[in-house]
Design a protein around this motif. Structure first.
Motif, PDB file in Angstrom:
ATOM      1  N   SER A 177      23.237 -22.249 -23.264  1.00  0.00           N
ATOM      2  CA  SER A 177      23.483 -23.343 -24.197  1.00  0.00           C
ATOM      3  C   SER A 177      22.431 -24.429 -23.987  1.00  0.00           C
ATOM      4  O   SER A 177      21.846 -24.549 -22.910  1.00  0.00           O
ATOM      5  CB  SER A 177      24.881 -23.914 -23.983  1.00  0.00           C
ATOM      6  N   THR A 178      22.210 -25.218 -25.013  1.00  0.00           N
ATOM      7  CA  THR A 178      21.227 -26.296 -24.903  1.00  0.00           C
ATOM      8  C   THR A 178      21.630 -27.256 -23.796  1.00  0.00           C
ATOM      9  O   THR A 178      20.781 -27.725 -23.027  1.00  0.00           O
ATOM     10  CB  THR A 178      21.104 -27.046 -26.239  1.00  0.00           C
ATOM     11  N   GLU A 179      22.907 -27.541 -23.720  1.00  0.00           N
ATOM     12  CA  GLU A 179      23.407 -28.433 -22.661  1.00  0.00           C
ATOM     13  C   GLU A 179      23.104 -27.878 -21.285  1.00  0.00           C
ATOM     14  O   GLU A 179      22.644 -28.603 -20.390  1.00  0.00           O
ATOM     15  CB  GLU A 179      24.921 -28.629 -22.831  1.00  0.00           C
ATOM     16  N   ALA A 180      23.330 -26.585 -21.068  1.00  0.00           N
ATOM     17  CA  ALA A 180      23.067 -25.990 -19.762  1.00  0.00           C
ATOM     18  C   ALA A 180      21.576 -26.018 -19.433  1.00  0.00           C
ATOM     19  O   ALA A 180      21.192 -26.260 -18.285  1.00  0.00           O
ATOM     20  CB  ALA A 180      23.598 -24.560 -19.719  1.00  0.00           C
ATOM     21  N   LEU A 181      20.737 -25.792 -20.432  1.00  0.00           N
ATOM     22  CA  LEU A 181      19.296 -25.858 -20.201  1.00  0.00           C
ATOM     23  C   LEU A 181      18.875 -27.269 -19.812  1.00  0.00           C
ATOM     24  O   LEU A 181      18.046 -27.461 -18.915  1.00  0.00           O
ATOM     25  CB  LEU A 181      18.536 -25.395 -21.445  1.00  0.00           C
ATOM     26  N   VAL A 182      19.441 -28.271 -20.477  1.00  0.00           N
ATOM     27  CA  VAL A 182      19.150 -29.669 -20.135  1.00  0.00           C
ATOM     28  C   VAL A 182      19.550 -29.964 -18.698  1.00  0.00           C
ATOM     29  O   VAL A 182      18.778 -30.552 -17.922  1.00  0.00           O
ATOM     30  CB  VAL A 182      19.881 -30.617 -21.108  1.00  0.00           C
ATOM     31  N   LEU A 183      20.745 -29.565 -18.313  1.00  0.00           N
ATOM     32  CA  LEU A 183      21.224 -29.844 -16.959  1.00  0.00           C
ATOM     33  C   LEU A 183      20.400 -29.098 -15.909  1.00  0.00           C
ATOM     34  O   LEU A 183      20.150 -29.623 -14.825  1.00  0.00           O
ATOM     35  CB  LEU A 183      22.702 -29.483 -16.828  1.00  0.00           C
ATOM     36  N   ALA A 184      19.962 -27.903 -16.237  1.00  0.00           N
ATOM     37  CA  ALA A 184      19.110 -27.163 -15.300  1.00  0.00           C
ATOM     38  C   ALA A 184      17.778 -27.880 -15.119  1.00  0.00           C
ATOM     39  O   ALA A 184      17.290 -28.036 -13.992  1.00  0.00           O
ATOM     40  CB  ALA A 184      18.889 -25.740 -15.802  1.00  0.00           C
ATOM     41  N   MET A 185      17.181 -28.339 -16.224  1.00  0.00           N
ATOM     42  CA  MET A 185      15.931 -29.082 -16.105  1.00  0.00           C
ATOM     43  C   MET A 185      16.118 -30.377 -15.327  1.00  0.00           C
ATOM     44  O   MET A 185      15.200 -30.846 -14.647  1.00  0.00           O
ATOM     45  CB  MET A 185      15.354 -29.369 -17.497  1.00  0.00           C
TER      46      MET A 185
END
Length: 220
Positions: A177-185
């Motif tokens: 998900s976009t949210e998960a990608l943001v949090l990973a970054m």
């Protein structure tokens, strides 16, 4: 674009305040995904960010000896109320604020998106930012290091959102998900189980976190 981002910031702040309105004292005191901060401290930090002008930020950093941790600790204590309810009320009061430490509007949207999920995910709340908000933050995060080493964490990887239009980079794939990608970054290892692809192993090496479980073998 700036007006759109400001509107998204206001929307995400209001949504977060609503999501946290029914918390118990124990939940307010629970550790968030942001190391060293409980849920209430995360909210107080967001209040601080919404009241911090460039001049105030420079003065605070000067007095903190340009140590961001000291600056954040002092400002978080300043905006924390006598009770969690008071802390939340202070946050609601600034939910429509247009004040920010700098003109990097996407970064301040990132503040509420990332820290909002620091609180929600730690508490097991299923809600989160809109895909539109997360997409704007993802695009900013992958383009530069600002407050968090997001571009460095994403370097050499192909990021692909499964719920929106965000894609970036080339290399081993990381999907989620976009949210998960943001949090990973942003360096949150807790989201690694939500991601798939060969690039997850690279992310894990950069931001830490547990190895893949049986259901996540494709991420290894």
């Amino acid at each position: 674009m700036t007006d759109t981002l400001v509107s998204l910031i206001h929307t995400e702040r209001a949504a977060l305040a609503d999501d946290l309105a029914g918390l118990t004292d124990a939940q307010w005191a629970a550790p968030s995904l942001c190391d060293g901060w409980c849920v209430e401290e995360v909210v107080a930090h967001l209040t601080s960010a919404a009241t911090m002008t460039p001049a105030r930020w420079i003065r605070s950093m000067l007095l903190a000896g340009f140590r961001p941790a000291v600056h954040n600790r002092r400002r978080t204590a300043e905006h924390r109320g006598a009770t969690p309810a008071a802390t939340l009320a202070r946050f609601r009061e600034v939910s429509a604020s247009t004040t920010a430490p700098s003109g990097h509007t996407a970064a301040w949207l990132g503040e509420v998106v990332v820290h909002g999920q620091d609180a929600r995910r730690a508490l097991g709340l299923a809600s989160g930012p809109s895909v539109g908000s997360a997409t704007e933050v993802a695009r900013f995060f992958v383009s530069r290091n600002f407050a968090v080493p997001s571009a460095r964490n994403a370097a050499g990887l192909r990021l692909e959102a499964t719920d929106g239009p965000f894609t970036a980079g080339a290399g081993p794939i990381v999907r989620g998900s976009t949210e998960a990608l943001v949090l990973a970054m942003a360096g949150r290892p807790a989201v690694l189980p939500d991601l798939t692809g060969d690039g997850v192993a690279v992310l894990r090496a950069r931001i830490g976190g547990p190895g893949p479980g049986p259901a996540q073998s494709s991420a290894g």
